[in-house]
Scaffold this active site. Structure first.
Site, PDB file in Angstrom:
ATOM      1  N   ASP A 125       0.859  -1.174   0.000  1.00  0.00           N
ATOM      2  CA  ASP A 125       0.000   0.000   0.000  1.00  0.00           C
ATOM      3  C   ASP A 125       0.903   1.234   0.000  1.00  0.00           C
ATOM      4  OD1 ASP A 125      -2.236   1.559   0.093  1.00  0.00           O
ATOM      5  OD2 ASP A 125      -2.952   0.829   2.028  1.00  0.00           O
ATOM      6  N   ASP A 164      -0.261   5.032   1.119  1.00  0.00           N
ATOM      7  CA  ASP A 164      -0.483   5.991   2.199  1.00  0.00           C
ATOM      8  C   ASP A 164      -0.264   5.356   3.565  1.00  0.00           C
ATOM      9  OD1 ASP A 164      -1.190   8.054   0.433  1.00  0.00           O
ATOM     10  OD2 ASP A 164      -3.259   7.349   0.334  1.00  0.00           O
TER      11      ASP A 164
END
Length: 357
Positions: free
Chosen positions: A89, A91
């Protein structure tokens, strides 16, 4: 059977004591512990020989041995630790912020957007609906503010580039799969060393954001689908994949080691309310432990941002493949062809806290 017990701590002085405790405790349950292999400051690998069915017993004994010490332990079969596919991922994982929250700050609505982000990441809200709602709040934001936000707010988390480049050196394919946006994913993927990136698409018109996000939205289901799709393309079992993320939207979990103690904020800091704090666990913002659990020594990789190629809008925005959810479009015209590079990594291993890696 051969097992590996990996010990990781933010205090480089602790591994000898941790090794002594684990060795003595495992010996009492019938396991034989060999020598220690250094993996970096504060990280060692212990070779353990025990019966084939002894893994649960060894894990429990190792945890008991380290009670009271800020040391993370991962016990797993020695075979199969090296991974051929990394899905991460973006963020609060590879970077230390939530890009949408930062864009909302530029739009003057962060106080409204950030609480929705926290609730969505805790699984309290439907991610897709929450994303549409938040994006609608930044309608009218000038496209120039995306680059300004990237320059001012986006920083690689400590250990991010080291982790990705070390996995690359081992031959692993690396994908950044984000519920965020292609504008940021393209730049972050390039700076960290990923092969490709997938993210959501912010619609724009007349030099401003429209407040709409392209459909279909890339969320948790799409991340898991990407993991399975890429594993199938590589012809590997899911046990040879490593998925790293933060919150309920992560693509999966670290499938290589089974139950074990996890470092708080290992994947870059996490979000409030994710896990109750337990004092015995080291509080350390670093992706470095993910390498140690694979039996890998971190590689020092000089920060050499590749110049983005191409000239016109949407042309060759980066020497990596970038796609939006549900299609293979390049990033849109607001993706300037020459974004500023992220700060270079720290020379220390594991990297220390700071704005950049």
């Amino acid at each position: 059977m051969q097992f590996a017990a990996t010990l990781v701590t933010p205090d480089p002085s602790l591994p000898p004591e941790a090794q002594r405790r684990v060795g003595e405790t495992l010996a009492r349950v019938g396991a034989r512990v060999g020598g220690a292999r250094p993996l970096g400051p504060g990280a060692i690998d212990l070779a353990v020989e025990a019966a084939d069915d002894a893994l649960p017993l060894i894990r429990a004994a190792a945890l008991d041995a380290l009670e009271g010490l800020p040391v993370d332990v991962c016990v797993q079969p020695a075979e199969g630790r090296r991974k051929a596919l990394l899905i991460a991922d973006m963020d609060s994982t590879i970077i230390g912020c939530e890009c949408l929250d930062e864009l909302a700050d530029f739009a003057g609505v962060k106080d409204k957007v950030a609480p929705i982000t926290e609730r969505a990441m805790r699984g309290e809200l439907n991610f897709e609906d929450a994303l549409r709602e938040r994006v609608s709040m930044i309608a009218g934001l000038p496209l120039a503010d995306l680059q300004a936000c990237y320059d001012a707010r986006v920083r690689l988390n400590p250990g991010a580039r080291t982790m990705v480049t070390t996995m690359a050196a081992g031959g692993a394919r690396r994908l950044l799969v984000s519920g965020g946006f292609t504008f940021f994913a393209a730049r972050v993927a390039q700076a960290a060393g990923f092969d490709a990136a997938r993210a959501n698409w912010l619609e724009e018109a007349d030099g401003r954001l429209t407040g709409r996000v392209g459909e279909p939205i890339l969320g948790r289901a799409a991340k898991l689908a990407t993991l399975k799709e890429e594993a199938a393309d590589l012809g590997i079992d899911l046990s040879r994949t490593l998925a790293i993320g933060d919150g309920r939207q992560r693509p999966g979990h670290d499938r290589g080691g089974g139950p074990r103690r996890r470092l708080p904020r290992q994947a870059g800091g996490g979000r409030p309310g994710r896990r109750p704090h337990r004092p015995r666990r080291p509080d350390r913002r670093a992706l470095f432990p993910g390498l140690s659990r694979r039996g890998l020594r971190p590689m020092r990789s000089p920060h050499k941002p590749l110049p983005l190629e191409g000239g016109g809008a949407g042309e060759g925005v980066a020497p990596i493949r970038v796609s939006a959810a549900g299609n293979d479009r390049c990033v849109s015209s607001y993706a300037a062809p020459y974004p500023a590079p992220l700060p270079p990594p720290s020379p220390a291993l594991p990297p220390s806290r700071g704005k950049g890696e």
